[in-house]
Design a protein around this motif. Sequence first.
Motif, PDB file in Angstrom:
ATOM      1  N   ILE A  64       5.297  -5.290  -7.751  1.00 24.33           N
ATOM      2  CA  ILE A  64       3.912  -5.593  -7.365  1.00 24.33           C
ATOM      3  C   ILE A  64       3.568  -4.875  -6.060  1.00 24.33           C
ATOM      4  O   ILE A  64       4.382  -4.840  -5.133  1.00 24.33           O
ATOM      5  N   GLY A  65       2.378  -4.285  -5.970  1.00 22.94           N
ATOM      6  CA  GLY A  65       1.959  -3.561  -4.766  1.00 22.94           C
ATOM      7  C   GLY A  65       1.593  -4.509  -3.645  1.00 22.94           C
ATOM      8  O   GLY A  65       1.401  -5.713  -3.857  1.00 22.94           O
ATOM      9  N   ASP A  66       1.465  -3.955  -2.447  1.00 22.88           N
ATOM     10  CA  ASP A  66       1.181  -4.820  -1.288  1.00 22.88           C
ATOM     11  C   ASP A  66      -0.204  -5.473  -1.393  1.00 22.88           C
ATOM     12  O   ASP A  66      -0.361  -6.673  -1.198  1.00 22.88           O
TER      13      ASP A  66
ATOM     14  N   ASN B  82       3.045 -10.174   8.080  1.00 25.80           N
ATOM     15  CA  ASN B  82       4.455  -9.767   8.075  1.00 25.80           C
ATOM     16  C   ASN B  82       5.081 -10.236   6.754  1.00 25.80           C
ATOM     17  O   ASN B  82       5.373 -11.418   6.562  1.00 25.80           O
ATOM     18  N   LEU B  83       5.279  -9.286   5.837  1.00 21.30           N
ATOM     19  CA  LEU B  83       5.725  -9.646   4.486  1.00 21.30           C
ATOM     20  C   LEU B  83       7.085 -10.349   4.440  1.00 21.30           C
ATOM     21  O   LEU B  83       7.204 -11.381   3.780  1.00 21.30           O
ATOM     22  N   PRO B  84       8.132  -9.811   5.107  1.00 25.77           N
ATOM     23  CA  PRO B  84       9.423 -10.504   5.047  1.00 25.77           C
ATOM     24  C   PRO B  84       9.339 -11.940   5.578  1.00 25.77           C
ATOM     25  O   PRO B  84       9.874 -12.866   4.980  1.00 25.77           O
TER      26      PRO B  84
ATOM     27  N   ARG C 136      16.703 -14.740   0.047  1.00 26.98           N
ATOM     28  CA  ARG C 136      17.211 -13.373   0.240  1.00 26.98           C
ATOM     29  C   ARG C 136      16.040 -12.425   0.298  1.00 26.98           C
ATOM     30  O   ARG C 136      15.363 -12.205  -0.701  1.00 26.98           O
ATOM     31  N   VAL C 137      15.794 -11.869   1.466  1.00 28.74           N
ATOM     32  CA  VAL C 137      14.743 -10.865   1.611  1.00 28.74           C
ATOM     33  C   VAL C 137      15.384  -9.607   2.176  1.00 28.74           C
ATOM     34  O   VAL C 137      16.006  -9.647   3.246  1.00 28.74           O
ATOM     35  N   VAL C 138      15.285  -8.505   1.432  1.00 31.22           N
ATOM     36  CA  VAL C 138      15.918  -7.262   1.881  1.00 31.22           C
ATOM     37  C   VAL C 138      14.836  -6.197   1.989  1.00 31.22           C
ATOM     38  O   VAL C 138      13.959  -6.102   1.118  1.00 31.22           O
TER      39      VAL C 138
ATOM     40  N   LEU D 133       6.012  -3.373  -3.444  1.00 32.47           N
ATOM     41  CA  LEU D 133       5.944  -1.941  -3.108  1.00 32.47           C
ATOM     42  C   LEU D 133       4.931  -1.774  -1.987  1.00 32.47           C
ATOM     43  O   LEU D 133       3.738  -1.619  -2.220  1.00 32.47           O
ATOM     44  N   ASP D 134       5.464  -1.813  -0.766  1.00 36.88           N
ATOM     45  CA  ASP D 134       4.592  -1.866   0.409  1.00 36.88           C
ATOM     46  C   ASP D 134       4.319  -0.461   0.933  1.00 36.88           C
ATOM     47  O   ASP D 134       5.035   0.038   1.788  1.00 36.88           O
ATOM     48  N   ASN D 135       3.249   0.161   0.396  1.00 35.01           N
ATOM     49  CA  ASN D 135       2.889   1.488   0.918  1.00 35.01           C
ATOM     50  C   ASN D 135       1.781   1.390   1.965  1.00 35.01           C
ATOM     51  O   ASN D 135       1.144   2.373   2.296  1.00 35.01           O
TER      52      ASN D 135
END
Length: 504
Positions: free
Chosen positions: A416-418, A473-475, A485-487, A444-446
């Motif tokens: 999924i896109g940002d 802040n996505l994470p 788990r966030v990588v 998919l953080d572009n």
Amino acid sequence: MKKLLTGNEAIARGAWEAGVKVCTAYPGTPSTEITENAASYSEMYAEWSPNEKVALEVGLGAAIIGGRALVAMKHVGVNVAADPLFTLAYTGINAGLVLVSADDPGMHSSQNEQDNRNFGKAAKIPVLEPSDSQEAKEFTKIAFELSEAFDTPVMLRTTTRVAHSQSLVELEPRQEIPLKNYEKNIQKYVMMPGFARPRHVAVEARLEKLMEYAETCSLNRMELRQRQLGIIASGAVYQYVREVLPNASTLKLGMTYPLPRKLIEEFAGQVENLYVIEELDPFIEDQLKAWGIKVHGKDTFPLVGEILPEIIQEKLGSTYGQNKNEPENTESSDNFLHIPVRPPVMCPGCPHRGLFYILNKLKLTVTGDIGCYTLGAQAPHHAMDTTICMGASIGAAIGMEKARGKEFARKLVAVIGDSTFIHSGITGLIDAVYNKATTTVIILDNRTTAMTGHQNNPLNGRTIKGEATKEVNLPLLAKAVGVDRVVEVDPFNLTELETIIKQE
Ligand SMILES: Cc1ncc(C[n+]2csc(CCOP(=O)(O)OP(=O)(O)O)c2C)c(N)n1
């Protein structure tokens, strides 16, 4: 002064001239340039909202408190905004509120080609359909007048051709409209059952008045020419009819809901053969048939895709056209056929490419979403299994896991896109956490809303006017809703990307 404007530029100009205070939108072709242009006028507040529902809610807040508001979206955006829309039709507005629904017959850039005039009818609000840029501006202004006169949101429905083609527009100055007085009115604006019941009665009474208005308003125009053929049309199709069948009588409908019954019956009585030519659904035709008017429509013209001048020529040209016996000039279409097909591809250097290369290599099941990354479904990657609507990827992955079990979910990812994640992905992620799904979600953080032309969004720290603002802040957000788990991984680093995807 006259200026060459696209329909979208003209709508933004119309809003500015109509003294609009607040413009909101979520981008979506063919509507995006309305709000991009609106943002260039300093007198109007403009925003990219996180999604269309929020856009309409911000717009309705502005209108109820007394400032005119324009809310723009593509046709499928109205599905997202439908919840506030249907109840806003009950409360009414205070200052004018116009919702632009930019439909996409032919699906130039959409996942379906729903006909949003049906939404106008279902929500019982007026629908206006401009046929060129001048009308796009004029109808926007009329829509605000109508909205205030009848205390209703108004839908301005365009299609891709009207939104993106250019024609001359007479520019006028901005009319400064003072904020309308706001008085607290719980019975009108707090829609719980006891207050909503009388509001539904008010909606039906308003519709009756709108039907009377439709009979005599300047939006609908009967043009009698040769009586052998009469055509009812709206939007871009009206222009095609004038071009292909200049001698036919026409009833041009600028307001397609509610329809003017008496005017239509009068027109039907004046012509020998009556056609409704309309793109997509038999929206006008069905109503005429319900009124017992004998009419041709979808028995002759397609239900699917755009109705272009060539189709009108093919269906009615030989019987009613001016150039019945002249062979058609096919030179331009021949040239067109020789242009090589250029399917959309990811741009050189696009960060999505690496990810889809790896997903394909690992032969994973991938629930997809809508954005540039949907192109991951195409050659050479073929790395996507589903794409339904914005935000559906995470829910779809949860459903697959629940149906097939945890073992299956080991080789299942949602992508999924940002912008899409902020639009409607976050609730899916919360569902995954809450209902103990184990599927992997890849955001998919572009840092942009790329597909619709690189609009700013809540993740990249810039507003629609280019001003600096906070960024999500996505994470931290993922951790806050309970993702353990966030990588973070750079998709240009293929070795690391592959290792992490295998691991997760
Ligand atoms: C309900 C709805 N609103 C708007 C759109 C138009 N649209 C398609 S993809 C997209 C955004 C994509 O942005 P992002 O998720 O960041 O992915 P990117 O294109 O940047 O890869 C938009 C706005 C749509 N298809 N559906």
